[in-house]
Design an enzyme around this catalytic site. Structure first.
Site, PDB file in Angstrom:
ATOM      1  N   ALA A 145     -44.046 -11.776   6.445  1.00  0.00           N
ATOM      2  CA  ALA A 145     -43.784 -12.512   5.296  1.00  0.00           C
ATOM      3  C   ALA A 145     -43.673 -14.045   5.528  1.00  0.00           C
ATOM      4  CB  ALA A 145     -42.399 -12.143   4.618  1.00  0.00           C
ATOM      5  N   GLY A 147     -46.691 -14.149   4.099  1.00  0.00           N
ATOM      6  CA  GLY A 147     -48.039 -13.983   3.896  1.00  0.00           C
ATOM      7  C   GLY A 147     -49.149 -14.928   4.227  1.00  0.00           C
ATOM      8  N   LYS A 149     -49.939 -16.667   6.938  1.00  0.00           N
ATOM      9  CA  LYS A 149     -51.267 -16.144   7.953  1.00  0.00           C
ATOM     10  C   LYS A 149     -51.809 -15.344   7.739  1.00  0.00           C
ATOM     11  CE  LYS A 149     -47.934 -18.251  11.400  1.00  0.00           C
ATOM     12  NZ  LYS A 149     -46.822 -18.380  10.519  1.00  0.00           N
ATOM     13  N   CYS A 274     -41.581 -20.518  15.939  1.00  0.00           N
ATOM     14  CA  CYS A 274     -41.582 -21.887  15.158  1.00  0.00           C
ATOM     15  C   CYS A 274     -40.353 -22.442  15.754  1.00  0.00           C
ATOM     16  CB  CYS A 274     -41.441 -21.843  13.621  1.00  0.00           C
ATOM     17  SG  CYS A 274     -40.193 -20.766  12.948  1.00  0.00           S
TER      18      CYS A 274
END
Length: 370
Positions: A145, A147, A149, A274
Site C-alpha cells: 500500500a 500501490g 510501486k 524510507c
C-alpha cells in the site's frame, strides 16, 4: 523538491489542522475537511485563511481559537464556512481550504491525469527499476500500500504476468485495487494479508492463487519494509522514541525470512526502506548475508543515489552495491524560489536527484534452493 517561500503575510482568520494533515499540506496537498480541527469564529466561504498544524494534538475539535504549539503552513481560500465544516454531515469529505500560498513550493498534483500518472518520490521510482520486473513473471510486493510501486511493477512488465500485492490493512488494499483499476492494469491481484504469514506451511497447493503461498513461488520480490520513516520530508517535528525506532528491526527480519523462502532459485529480492538508520538498512543487509549464505548482493541499475553507510561490517565493495538517498545538498536549506528562476534545466535536474527523501535500497539474488 521543495523550496521555502518567504514573507507570506499571516491572516487573522485561522484554521488548525492535525499533524497528519499538516504533513500532507507541506508536501503539496490542499486541506480536506476531515483534517480540520478548529476554525476562527466568523470564518466564511471565500475568506483568506492562515493554516496551522497542531503538532502535539492538543487542540479540541470545533474550537474557535487555539493558543497552543502550532506550525504555520501557509495561506489558502476557504471553500466552506465554519458552520458547514462542523455541521457533522458525513458527506463533507472534500477540500475545505484550497492552499494558495503554501510555505513550500510543492504544488498539488491531485487528480492530474489520474488515468495516466501516479506521482512518486524519486527513490520510489528507482527501486522498481532496480527490481527490473520482466513480462510473464510472477512478482510479490509484500508491503504494497498504497500501490505506487505495485502499479509501476505492472507497467514495467507491460501488464503481462502476475503481480501479487499484500497489505494487512483492508482500506489500504482497496486503495491498491482502485489505483490498479484507474490505471487499467489487469495483472495486479491485491490481498488483505499479513506478509509475515505469507509462507504456506503445508504442501497442499492453493488452486485459487491466494496467500499463503508455497515456497519458491515468485521470480522477484519487493520488500519495501515497514520502518521508522525517518527519511520522510518535509516534516514538522521528529517525535520518534528509541523504543519505536528499534522495534522495526525484528519485524523487517521476519518479513525478509519469509521473502527468501518464497523466492525461486535465481530470483531477485529487493529490500528497501524510507528511513536513514543504520540498524534498519546496512545492518539488515549484513544480517541477511550471514543468515542466508546462498544470497548474494547485486549491483543496481539505475544507481543515482549514494553508497551505503559504514558501521555495519560490510566491505567497501558491498557498500558500493547499496544505494542511499537523502537531502545531501546543504545550500538548498532556506533557498527561495526566486533565486532559482535563472538556473539551467540541467542544474535543476541535478538538484532534484540530490534533494529528496531519505531512502535505502539493497538488491539480492538467491543462488540456490533453501
Amino acid at each position: 523538491m521543495n523550496f521555502r517561500r518567504k514573507n507570506i503575510k499571516k491572516q487573522h482568520c485561522e484554521v488548525i489542522v492535525g499533524a497528519q494533515c499538516g504533513n500532507a499540506v507541506l508536501r503539496g496537498a490542499h486541506v480536506y475537511v476531515p483534517g480540520i480541527v478548529s476554525a476562527s469564529k466568523f470564518m466564511k466561504a471565500g475568506d483568506v485563511i492562515s493554516v496551522y498544524s497542531d503538532i502535539k494534538g492538543k487542540c479540541k475539535k470545533g474550537a474557535k481559537e487555539f493558543d497552543g504549539t502550532k506550525v504555520f503552513l501557509g495561506n489558502g481560500i476557504s471553500e466552506l464556512s465554519r458552520k458547514e465544516i462542523f455541521s457533522g454531515l458525513p458527506e463533507l469529505k472534500g477540500i475545505g481550504i484550497r492552499m494558495t500560498e503554501p510555505i513550500y513550493l510543492s504544488p498539488s498534483f491531485d487528480n492530474v491525469l489520474p488515468s495516466y500518472l501516479f506521482l512518486q518520490n524519486l527513490p520510489s521510482v528507482v527501486v522498481t527499476h532496480v527490481l527490473d520486473p520482466q513480462p510473464g513473471e510472477k512478482i510479490l510486493d509484500m508491503c504494497a500500500a498504497p500501490g505506487g510501486k505495485t502499479t509501476h511493477i505492472a507497467a514495467l512488465m507491460h501488464d503481462q504476468g502476475e503481480v501479487i500485492a499484500l497489505d494487512k490493512i483492508s482500506n489500504k488494499v482497496e486503495k491498491i485495487k482502485q489505483n490498479a483499476l484507474l490505471l487499467g492494469l489487469n495483472s495486479i491481484k491485491a490481498f488483505c494479508f499479513d506478509g509475515t504469514k505469507a509462507l504456506k506451511l503445508n504442501t497442499v497447493k492453493d488452486a485459487e492463487g491466494k496467500p499463503p503461498f508455497l515456497p519458491e513461488s515468485f521470480d522477484r520480490i519487493l520488500l519495501d519494509a515497514p520502518c521508522s520513516g525517518m527519511g520522510q520530508r518535509p516534516n514538522m517535528a521528529c517525535s520518534w522514541t528509541l523504543k519505536e525506532v528499534t522495534s522495526y528491526q525484528p519485524l523487517q527480519r521476519k518479513l525478509f525470512t519469509v521473502a527468501v523462502e518464497l523466492l525461486k532459485p535465481g530470483g531477485v529480492l529487493v529490500y528497501s526502506t524510507c528511513t536513514i538508520t543504520l540498524a534498519e538498512n546496512e545492518e539488515q543487509v549484513a544480517w541477511a548475508l550471514r543468515t542466508f549464505p546462498y544470497l548474494q548482493l547485486q549491483p543496481q541499475e539505475a544507481h543515482i543515489g549514494g553508497e551505503g553507510m559504514v558501521g555495519a561490517g560490510l566491505s567497501l565493495e558491498q557498500l558500493k552495491q547499496l544505494q542511499r538517498f537523502g537531502p545531501s545538498v546543504v545550500p538548498l536549506r532556506g533557498t527561495d524560489i526566486d533565486s532559482l528562476r535563472d538556473a539551467r534545466i540541467e542544474d535543476m535536474i541535478w538538484l532534484a536527484n540530490k534533494d529528496c527523501i531519505g531512502f535505502f535500497i539493497a538488491k539480492f539474488i538467491k543462488c540456490k534452493s533453501t
